[in-house]
Design an enzyme around this catalytic site. Sequence first.
Site, mmCIF file in Angstrom:
data_model
loop_
_atom_site.group_PDB
_atom_site.id
_atom_site.type_symbol
_atom_site.label_atom_id
_atom_site.label_comp_id
_atom_site.label_asym_id
_atom_site.label_seq_id
_atom_site.Cartn_x
_atom_site.Cartn_y
_atom_site.Cartn_z
ATOM 1 C CE1 TYR A 1 11.171 31.750 3.247
ATOM 2 C CE2 TYR A 1 10.962 29.358 3.251
ATOM 3 C CZ TYR A 1 10.945 30.568 2.570
ATOM 4 O OH TYR A 1 10.708 30.571 1.221
ATOM 5 C CG MET B 1 7.572 23.403 -0.788
ATOM 6 S SD MET B 1 6.429 24.323 -1.818
ATOM 7 C CE MET B 1 5.346 25.055 -0.604
ATOM 8 C CE LYS C 1 -0.288 -0.050 5.070
ATOM 9 N NZ LYS C 1 -1.147 -0.306 6.240
HETATM 10 C C1 LIG Z 1 -0.364 -1.388 6.885
HETATM 11 C C2 LIG Z 1 -0.970 -2.626 7.317
HETATM 12 C C3 LIG Z 1 -0.179 -3.777 7.549
HETATM 13 C C4 LIG Z 1 1.321 -3.757 7.525
HETATM 14 O O1 LIG Z 1 1.793 -3.154 8.718
HETATM 15 P P1 LIG Z 1 3.343 -3.178 9.065
HETATM 16 O O2 LIG Z 1 3.408 -2.811 10.503
HETATM 17 O O3 LIG Z 1 3.991 -2.167 8.180
HETATM 18 O O4 LIG Z 1 3.818 -4.543 8.794
HETATM 19 C C5 LIG Z 1 -0.819 -4.956 7.839
HETATM 20 N N1 LIG Z 1 -2.166 -5.012 7.910
HETATM 21 C C6 LIG Z 1 -2.955 -3.934 7.732
HETATM 22 C C7 LIG Z 1 -4.413 -4.060 7.853
HETATM 23 C C8 LIG Z 1 -2.385 -2.706 7.440
HETATM 24 O O5 LIG Z 1 -3.160 -1.631 7.264
#
Ligand SMILES: *Cc1c(COP(=O)(O)O)cnc(C)c1O
Length: 378
Positions: free
Chosen positions: A268, A316, A33
């Site tokens: 800044y 930035m 993800k």
């Molecule tokens: C992001 C996520 C993971 C992975 O988590 P890590 O701690 O990075 O291994 C596993 N399950 C779900 C539902 C997640 O959202």
Amino acid sequence: MRAEALIDLAALRGNIAALRERVGSAGVMSVVKADAYGHGAIPCARAALAAGASWLGTATPEEALALRAAGIGPDQAPVLCWLWTPGGPWREAVAADLDITVSGLWALPHVLDAVRAVGRPARVQLKADTGLGRNGAQPHDWPELVAAARAAEAEGLIKVTGVWSHFACADEPGHPSVTAQLDAYRSALEIAEAAGLRPEVRHIANSPATLTLPESHFDLVRTGLAQYGLSPVPEVGSPADFGLRPVMSLVARVAQVKRVPRGHGVSYGLTYTTPGETTLALVPLGYADGIPRHASSTGPVWLADKWRTVAGRVAMDQFVVDLGGDAVEVGDQVVVFGPGDRGEPTAEDWARAAGTISYEIVTRIGARVPRRYLEDGG
Ligand SMILES: *Cc1c(COP(=O)(O)O)cnc(C)c1O
């Protein structure tokens, strides 16, 4: 080249191998993800599968569909996604043979409509809220959800391929919620099985549970951070302690070098003032690239064979480093973070400097920073 993120795919493959060894007969779901936590979803997914990961996981269905569109077909890996809203895309997900997580009764009619429209059964995984209080069905809604899913399965509309949950405090080994969630998960499984469901995969472990809690492994572990070579429990162990190696290095080229007098303000707000006549180096990365502004005056970099600290505010697009008496030239390499074995800071060091976790440091490296993939660690 202003800056780039180097992605060491050999390290990623090694991390998957280390995780596989740790979990024995359980499978490894590579969680890709958020563009593989900033590392690039498609190359990382391919490398993880080549190293023996047996599942892919994403938050949104769009992320999962992008894996299929890149040619990672159902014959290569089942793909689970878990963050759904009423707009779907339900039909596309059924057509692409994704594993659809159903976290509440509201979602099931959407899946069944899509099944009828597409003309093929859907793969569905049911998610139980065992204490996290985020997504998933509460214990009082679980029997009804299980019964509805079983009825749809009996009609041939869906196949319930998994029953799963997620920890709240797996990164705090010994936290009482961890065993409470395991108990609640076992109860949810018993209810599902008593209703006639026979899920192929039962899973609850994320990276911290995978590394610290063997009884959480069940049939599958869902690892994100650990496969990118970072420790989800830095107080318990470093990546090397777990046989992991950081995958991402962030490097840049010095964009400007200049002498300035004592008492010169920097960036800044002029929150940093040179303590004497000195040389300043300009690093062409800023918060638009994911360098946390919270790391103003605290973030570390490796430049001219020394660890140095950001001088003043992160802007930035750029920040400044005070070189003291050292010499640097325009175009010299700055290592913002890397594996750490050549003296350079790590993503964990940046997390500490910014008051956050390494997850956020790598995930927020922006789209303006090109990723370059190294197959051999080079
Ligand atoms: C992001 C996520 C993971 C992975 O988590 P890590 O701690 O990075 O291994 C596993 N399950 C779900 C539902 C997640 O959202």
